[in-house]
Enzyme design. Structure first.
Site, PDB file in Angstrom:
ATOM      1  N   ASP A   8       0.856  -1.198   0.000  1.00 42.75           N
ATOM      2  CA  ASP A   8       0.000   0.000   0.000  1.00 42.75           C
ATOM      3  C   ASP A   8       0.885   1.239   0.000  1.00 42.75           C
ATOM      4  OD1 ASP A   8      -2.595   1.203   2.311  1.00 42.75           O
ATOM      5  OD2 ASP A   8      -1.559   2.150   0.626  1.00 42.75           O
ATOM      6  N   ASN A  22      -6.988  12.278 -11.225  1.00 40.23           N
ATOM      7  CA  ASN A  22      -7.711  12.666 -12.439  1.00 40.23           C
ATOM      8  C   ASN A  22      -7.522  14.169 -12.611  1.00 40.23           C
ATOM      9  OD1 ASN A  22      -9.731  14.108 -10.864  1.00 40.23           O
ATOM     10  ND2 ASN A  22     -10.459  12.073 -10.284  1.00 40.23           N
ATOM     11  N   GLY A  30      -9.710   4.122  -6.190  1.00 38.85           N
ATOM     12  CA  GLY A  30      -8.378   3.512  -6.350  1.00 38.85           C
ATOM     13  C   GLY A  30      -7.326   4.117  -5.439  1.00 38.85           C
ATOM     14  N   VAL A  31      -6.111   4.273  -6.025  1.00 42.90           N
ATOM     15  CA  VAL A  31      -5.008   4.791  -5.194  1.00 42.90           C
ATOM     16  C   VAL A  31      -5.262   6.262  -4.826  1.00 42.90           C
ATOM     17  CG1 VAL A  31      -3.518   5.528  -7.125  1.00 42.90           C
ATOM     18  CG2 VAL A  31      -2.487   4.764  -4.986  1.00 42.90           C
ATOM     19  N   ASP A  32      -5.981   6.977  -5.678  1.00 41.93           N
ATOM     20  CA  ASP A  32      -6.328   8.377  -5.408  1.00 41.93           C
ATOM     21  C   ASP A  32      -7.150   8.458  -4.114  1.00 41.93           C
ATOM     22  OD1 ASP A  32      -8.001  10.911  -7.521  1.00 41.93           O
ATOM     23  OD2 ASP A  32      -6.692  11.075  -5.774  1.00 41.93           O
ATOM     24  N   GLY A 123      -5.489   0.767 -13.549  1.00 44.40           N
ATOM     25  CA  GLY A 123      -6.716   0.367 -12.836  1.00 44.40           C
ATOM     26  C   GLY A 123      -7.924   0.836 -13.619  1.00 44.40           C
ATOM     27  N   TYR A 125      -8.319   3.294 -15.405  1.00 44.40           N
ATOM     28  CA  TYR A 125      -8.038   3.816 -16.760  1.00 44.40           C
ATOM     29  C   TYR A 125      -7.656   2.733 -17.751  1.00 44.40           C
ATOM     30  CZ  TYR A 125      -8.474   8.699 -15.258  1.00 44.40           C
ATOM     31  OH  TYR A 125      -8.959   9.914 -14.790  1.00 44.40           O
TER      32      TYR A 125
HETATM   33  N1  APR Z   1      -1.267   1.472  -3.090  1.00 39.45           N
HETATM   34  C1  APR Z   1      -0.655   1.176  -4.269  1.00 39.45           C
HETATM   35  N2  APR Z   1      -1.321   0.945  -5.420  1.00 39.45           N
HETATM   36  C2  APR Z   1      -2.677   1.004  -5.359  1.00 39.45           C
HETATM   37  C3  APR Z   1      -3.388   1.311  -4.173  1.00 39.45           C
HETATM   38  C4  APR Z   1      -2.619   1.545  -3.003  1.00 39.45           C
HETATM   39  N3  APR Z   1      -3.196   1.839  -1.829  1.00 39.45           N
HETATM   40  N4  APR Z   1      -4.730   1.297  -4.464  1.00 39.45           N
HETATM   41  C5  APR Z   1      -4.836   0.972  -5.770  1.00 39.45           C
HETATM   42  N5  APR Z   1      -3.616   0.794  -6.309  1.00 39.45           N
HETATM   43  C6  APR Z   1      -3.242   0.429  -7.673  1.00 39.45           C
HETATM   44  C7  APR Z   1      -4.277  -0.282  -8.499  1.00 39.45           C
HETATM   45  O1  APR Z   1      -4.335  -1.654  -8.145  1.00 39.45           O
HETATM   46  C8  APR Z   1      -3.695  -0.069  -9.883  1.00 39.45           C
HETATM   47  O2  APR Z   1      -2.679  -1.035 -10.125  1.00 39.45           O
HETATM   48  O3  APR Z   1      -2.996   1.613  -8.398  1.00 39.45           O
HETATM   49  C9  APR Z   1      -3.029   1.310  -9.791  1.00 39.45           C
HETATM   50  C10 APR Z   1      -3.776   2.417 -10.510  1.00 39.45           C
HETATM   51  O4  APR Z   1      -5.174   2.188 -10.443  1.00 39.45           O
HETATM   52  P1  APR Z   1      -6.200   3.395 -10.161  1.00 39.45           P
HETATM   53  O5  APR Z   1      -6.050   3.859  -8.791  1.00 39.45           O
HETATM   54  O6  APR Z   1      -7.544   2.930 -10.622  1.00 39.45           O
HETATM   55  O7  APR Z   1      -5.683   4.579 -11.114  1.00 39.45           O
HETATM   56  P2  APR Z   1      -5.834   4.773 -12.692  1.00 39.45           P
HETATM   57  O8  APR Z   1      -6.000   3.503 -13.424  1.00 39.45           O
HETATM   58  O9  APR Z   1      -4.675   5.674 -13.046  1.00 39.45           O
HETATM   59  O10 APR Z   1      -7.195   5.590 -12.814  1.00 39.45           O
HETATM   60  C11 APR Z   1      -7.247   6.886 -12.297  1.00 39.45           C
HETATM   61  O11 APR Z   1      -9.153   6.363 -11.002  1.00 39.45           O
HETATM   62  O12 APR Z   1      -9.320   6.508  -8.754  1.00 39.45           O
HETATM   63  C12 APR Z   1      -9.599   7.157  -9.919  1.00 39.45           C
HETATM   64  O13 APR Z   1      -9.496   9.479  -9.306  1.00 39.45           O
HETATM   65  C13 APR Z   1      -8.838   8.453 -10.020  1.00 39.45           C
HETATM   66  O14 APR Z   1     -10.089   9.165 -11.912  1.00 39.45           O
HETATM   67  C14 APR Z   1      -8.851   8.630 -11.509  1.00 39.45           C
HETATM   68  C15 APR Z   1      -8.693   7.213 -12.030  1.00 39.45           C
END
Ligand code: APR
Length: 216
Positions: A8, A22, A30-32, A123, A125
């Site tokens: 994490d 975003n 997600g990670v955001d 994720g 995207y």
């Molecule tokens: N630590 C590390 N990696 C993480 C965590 C965490 N706590 N949570 C999720 N991830 C990973 C996911 O498993 C994925 O491999 O981060 C990677 C990116 O996934 P997303 O968070 O969905 O990001 P992304 O694909 O770039 O999409 C961005 O998603 O959450 C929204 O606001 C964000 O609109 C934006 C979009």
């Protein structure tokens, strides 16, 4: 120095963690979402203060913005916006590469000595992890190679300044680093060395990076 960990990203006590945000830059899933939850409401307030470049856009795709980390163990959060994957033929690779380059540049400008990246765009995207990881590794390796060349050149320049070339050696020694800084080398301020961590949430993603970096 590149490391791959599975875990994490919000738990990492590094100088900067990168957020896959975003363009609005006010949180999400997600990670955001994880980063905003862990950082606390001050992060939302800080993001709100980041000027919009156009209505509803604080960080255009491929660019990066920096805020403090607040309650996170990390000092900074570097928010970057990856491309939404369509078919890889609509500029997605270039935009994803820009996310890594711009995040590294922003980290260097803020004196960061360590930075952790999630798997940007893989994720929500929808970017295929294998393709995204190749771009991530290539951009980070290029950055680190360039940084160490600049450091070597700066080292040589300072060495030259301390002991100027003796008259019989009016021609400065040919340097193997000639290729690395075609412009006036004296002008290139070396970037601080930085440790880069790829923080993969899943073991599967981590294994893709390990294979690419021959760490398996
Ligand atoms: N630590 C590390 N990696 C993480 C965590 C965490 N706590 N949570 C999720 N991830 C990973 C996911 O498993 C994925 O491999 O981060 C990677 C990116 O996934 P997303 O968070 O969905 O990001 P992304 O694909 O770039 O999409 C961005 O998603 O959450 C929204 O606001 C964000 O609109 C934006 C979009």
């Amino acid at each position: 120095m590149i490391k791959i960990i599975q875990g994490d990203i919000t738990t990492l006590a590094v100088d900067a963690i990168v957020n896959a945000a975003n363009q609005v830059m006010l949180g999400g899933g997600g990670v955001d979402g994880a980063i905003h939850r862990a950082a606390g409401p001050e992060l939302y307030e800080a993001c709100l203060k980041v000027p919009e470049v156009r209505p509803g856009v604080r960080c255009p795709t491929g660019e990066a913005r920096i805020t403090p980390g607040f309650r996170l163990p990390a000092k900074f959060v570097i928010h970057t916006v990856g491309p939404v994957y369509r078919d890889g033929l609509h500029g997605e690779p270039e935009k994803l590469a820009a996310c890594y380059r711009n995040s590294l540049a922003l980290a260097a400008e803020n004196g960061c000595k360590s930075i952790a990246f999630p798997c940007i765009s893989t994720g929500v995207y929808g970017y295929p992890i294998e393709d995204a990881a190749k771009i991530a590794v290539r951009e980070v390796e290029d950055y680190l190679t360039q940084s160490c060349r600049e450091a070597e050149v700066a080292e040589e320049e300072s060495g030259r300044a301390r002991s100027p070339v003796s008259p019989e050696r009016s021609e400065p020694r040919k340097r193997s680093l000639e290729v690395c800084a075609p412009q006036d080398r004296g002008a290139v301020a070396p970037r601080p060395p930085i440790e880069v961590i790829f923080c993969c949430f899943s073991e599967r993603d981590a294994s893709v990076y390990k294979r690419l970096l021959n760490m398996v």
